[in-house]
Design a protein around this motif. Structure first.
Motif, PDB file in Angstrom:
ATOM      1  N   VAL A   3      58.217  -1.064   4.275  1.00  0.00           N
ATOM      2  CA  VAL A   3      58.247  -0.309   3.029  1.00  0.00           C
ATOM      3  C   VAL A   3      56.851  -0.335   2.413  1.00  0.00           C
ATOM      4  N   PHE A   4      56.310   0.852   2.133  1.00  0.00           N
ATOM      5  CA  PHE A   4      54.999   0.969   1.514  1.00  0.00           C
ATOM      6  C   PHE A   4      55.194   1.242   0.025  1.00  0.00           C
ATOM      7  N   LEU A   5      54.597   0.389  -0.819  1.00  0.00           N
ATOM      8  CA  LEU A   5      54.714   0.531  -2.271  1.00  0.00           C
ATOM      9  C   LEU A   5      53.371   0.237  -2.924  1.00  0.00           C
ATOM     10  N   GLY A   6      53.159   0.777  -4.123  1.00  0.00           N
ATOM     11  CA  GLY A   6      51.981   0.451  -4.906  1.00  0.00           C
ATOM     12  C   GLY A   6      50.951   1.562  -4.936  1.00  0.00           C
ATOM     13  N   THR A   7      49.940   1.352  -5.790  1.00  0.00           N
ATOM     14  CA  THR A   7      48.844   2.304  -5.978  1.00  0.00           C
ATOM     15  C   THR A   7      47.522   1.554  -5.859  1.00  0.00           C
ATOM     16  N   TYR A   8      46.595   2.124  -5.089  1.00  0.00           N
ATOM     17  CA  TYR A   8      45.314   1.482  -4.811  1.00  0.00           C
ATOM     18  C   TYR A   8      44.203   2.531  -4.938  1.00  0.00           C
ATOM     19  N   THR A   9      42.989   2.085  -5.183  1.00  0.00           N
ATOM     20  CA  THR A   9      41.890   3.023  -5.430  1.00  0.00           C
ATOM     21  C   THR A   9      40.670   2.730  -4.555  1.00  0.00           C
ATOM     22  N   PRO A  10      40.789   2.943  -3.258  1.00  0.00           N
ATOM     23  CA  PRO A  10      39.625   2.755  -2.388  1.00  0.00           C
ATOM     24  C   PRO A  10      38.685   3.952  -2.481  1.00  0.00           C
ATOM     25  N   ARG A  11      37.514   3.814  -1.880  1.00  0.00           N
ATOM     26  CA  ARG A  11      36.536   4.913  -1.841  1.00  0.00           C
ATOM     27  C   ARG A  11      36.241   5.257  -0.396  1.00  0.00           C
ATOM     28  N   LEU A  12      35.967   6.532  -0.161  1.00  0.00           N
ATOM     29  CA  LEU A  12      35.483   6.942   1.155  1.00  0.00           C
ATOM     30  C   LEU A  12      34.044   6.497   1.297  1.00  0.00           C
ATOM     31  N   ASP A  13      33.680   5.993   2.463  1.00  0.00           N
ATOM     32  CA  ASP A  13      32.277   5.661   2.673  1.00  0.00           C
ATOM     33  C   ASP A  13      31.527   6.902   3.163  1.00  0.00           C
ATOM     34  N   ARG A  17      35.099   7.168   6.156  1.00  0.00           N
ATOM     35  CA  ARG A  17      36.090   6.134   6.435  1.00  0.00           C
ATOM     36  C   ARG A  17      36.709   5.634   5.135  1.00  0.00           C
ATOM     37  N   LEU A  18      37.979   5.287   5.216  1.00  0.00           N
ATOM     38  CA  LEU A  18      38.720   4.788   4.066  1.00  0.00           C
ATOM     39  C   LEU A  18      39.303   3.433   4.433  1.00  0.00           C
ATOM     40  N   THR A  19      39.148   2.461   3.561  1.00  0.00           N
ATOM     41  CA  THR A  19      39.717   1.140   3.785  1.00  0.00           C
ATOM     42  C   THR A  19      41.152   1.133   3.285  1.00  0.00           C
ATOM     43  N   LEU A  20      42.063   0.857   4.185  1.00  0.00           N
ATOM     44  CA  LEU A  20      43.476   0.793   3.817  1.00  0.00           C
ATOM     45  C   LEU A  20      43.750  -0.446   2.967  1.00  0.00           C
ATOM     46  N   PRO A  21      44.689  -0.350   2.033  1.00  0.00           N
ATOM     47  CA  PRO A  21      45.052  -1.536   1.253  1.00  0.00           C
ATOM     48  C   PRO A  21      45.489  -2.679   2.170  1.00  0.00           C
ATOM     49  N   ALA A  90      39.075   6.479   9.950  1.00  0.00           N
ATOM     50  CA  ALA A  90      38.193   7.628   9.759  1.00  0.00           C
ATOM     51  C   ALA A  90      39.045   8.843   9.431  1.00  0.00           C
ATOM     52  N   ILE A  91      38.700   9.507   8.354  1.00  0.00           N
ATOM     53  CA  ILE A  91      39.400  10.733   7.962  1.00  0.00           C
ATOM     54  C   ILE A  91      38.568  11.905   8.477  1.00  0.00           C
ATOM     55  N   THR A  92      39.156  12.749   9.309  1.00  0.00           N
ATOM     56  CA  THR A  92      38.413  13.860   9.898  1.00  0.00           C
ATOM     57  C   THR A  92      37.923  14.818   8.807  1.00  0.00           C
ATOM     58  N   PRO A  93      36.839  15.535   9.071  1.00  0.00           N
ATOM     59  CA  PRO A  93      36.343  16.514   8.085  1.00  0.00           C
ATOM     60  C   PRO A  93      37.413  17.535   7.683  1.00  0.00           C
ATOM     61  N   GLU A  94      38.228  17.993   8.639  1.00  0.00           N
ATOM     62  CA  GLU A  94      39.270  18.979   8.314  1.00  0.00           C
ATOM     63  C   GLU A  94      40.314  18.385   7.374  1.00  0.00           C
ATOM     64  N   LEU A  95      40.725  17.155   7.613  1.00  0.00           N
ATOM     65  CA  LEU A  95      41.703  16.521   6.722  1.00  0.00           C
ATOM     66  C   LEU A  95      41.089  16.215   5.355  1.00  0.00           C
ATOM     67  N   ARG A  96      39.809  15.817   5.323  1.00  0.00           N
ATOM     68  CA  ARG A  96      39.138  15.596   4.030  1.00  0.00           C
ATOM     69  C   ARG A  96      39.075  16.904   3.234  1.00  0.00           C
ATOM     70  N   ARG A  97      38.774  18.000   3.932  1.00  0.00           N
ATOM     71  CA  ARG A  97      38.707  19.304   3.271  1.00  0.00           C
ATOM     72  C   ARG A  97      40.078  19.694   2.721  1.00  0.00           C
ATOM     73  N   TYR A  98      41.120  19.561   3.542  1.00  0.00           N
ATOM     74  CA  TYR A  98      42.478  19.922   3.125  1.00  0.00           C
ATOM     75  C   TYR A  98      42.888  19.178   1.854  1.00  0.00           C
ATOM     76  N   CYS A 105      39.253   7.862  -4.148  1.00  0.00           N
ATOM     77  CA  CYS A 105      40.577   8.205  -3.634  1.00  0.00           C
ATOM     78  C   CYS A 105      41.639   7.339  -4.295  1.00  0.00           C
ATOM     79  N   VAL A 106      42.860   7.773  -4.170  1.00  0.00           N
ATOM     80  CA  VAL A 106      44.010   6.982  -4.565  1.00  0.00           C
ATOM     81  C   VAL A 106      44.922   6.926  -3.343  1.00  0.00           C
ATOM     82  N   VAL A 107      45.346   5.727  -3.005  1.00  0.00           N
ATOM     83  CA  VAL A 107      46.271   5.519  -1.897  1.00  0.00           C
ATOM     84  C   VAL A 107      47.553   4.972  -2.499  1.00  0.00           C
ATOM     85  N   ILE A 108      48.652   5.669  -2.231  1.00  0.00           N
ATOM     86  CA  ILE A 108      49.931   5.212  -2.778  1.00  0.00           C
ATOM     87  C   ILE A 108      50.899   4.910  -1.646  1.00  0.00           C
TER      88      ILE A 108
END
Length: 145
Positions: A3-13, A17-21, A90-98, A105-108
């Motif tokens: 179960v994934f719960l919570g809100t986190y605020t990482p940054r893209l480098d 790349r995004l660091t997962l909680p 790593a978040i692909t350029p196409e997914l970052r654009r979408y 960022c916010v990861v929930i």
């Protein structure tokens, strides 16, 4: 089932790349699937959860134009990732654009999946839907709360 719960605020480098909680890393360590979500966010599924969902999507009739369109968007827009030792994907350029991802960022946690949002888009979404929460609760959980 995880179960994934919570809100986190990482940054893209600078490399996208995004660091997962830390709370999510154990479940996603074996690999994860990053795909276009609803409302211009990204969904992150475990491989198992994605395979279960994708099997249902693939079973939709090819005679349905909307099913074909959904299948094409889902499968062509999905990227398999293996978090590195620091929990980054790593978040692909196409997914970052979408998803309109820039830096903040916010990861929930959304129970069966993780969602990645641009911080400003998440704030706007929250403001737009904050008052709908009580109404939605009545529809989703009638008589339970």
């Amino acid at each position: 089932m995880w179960v994934f719960l919570g809100t986190y605020t990482p940054r893209l480098d600078d490399k996208g790349r995004l660091t997962l909680p830390a709370k999510f890393r154990d479940e996603l360590r074996g690999g994860c699937m990053v795909t276009k979500g609803q409302d211009h966010c990204l969904y992150v599924f475990t491989r198992e959860a994605f395979t279960e969902m994708a099997t249902k999507v693939a079973a939709a009739p090819l005679t349905s134009e909307s099913a074909r369109a959904f299948q094409r968007n889902l499968f062509s827009g999905t990227d398999e990732q293996n978090p590195d030792g620091q929990g980054r994907i790593a978040i692909t350029p196409e997914l970052r654009r979408y998803a309109g991802l820039a830096k903040d960022c916010v990861v929930i946690g959304a129970f069966t999946r993780v969602e990645i949002w641009d911080a400003q888009a998440w704030q706007a979404y929250q403001e737009q839907h904050e008052d709908d929460y009580a109404k939605a609760q009545e529809e989703v959980l009638p008589g339970l709360i």
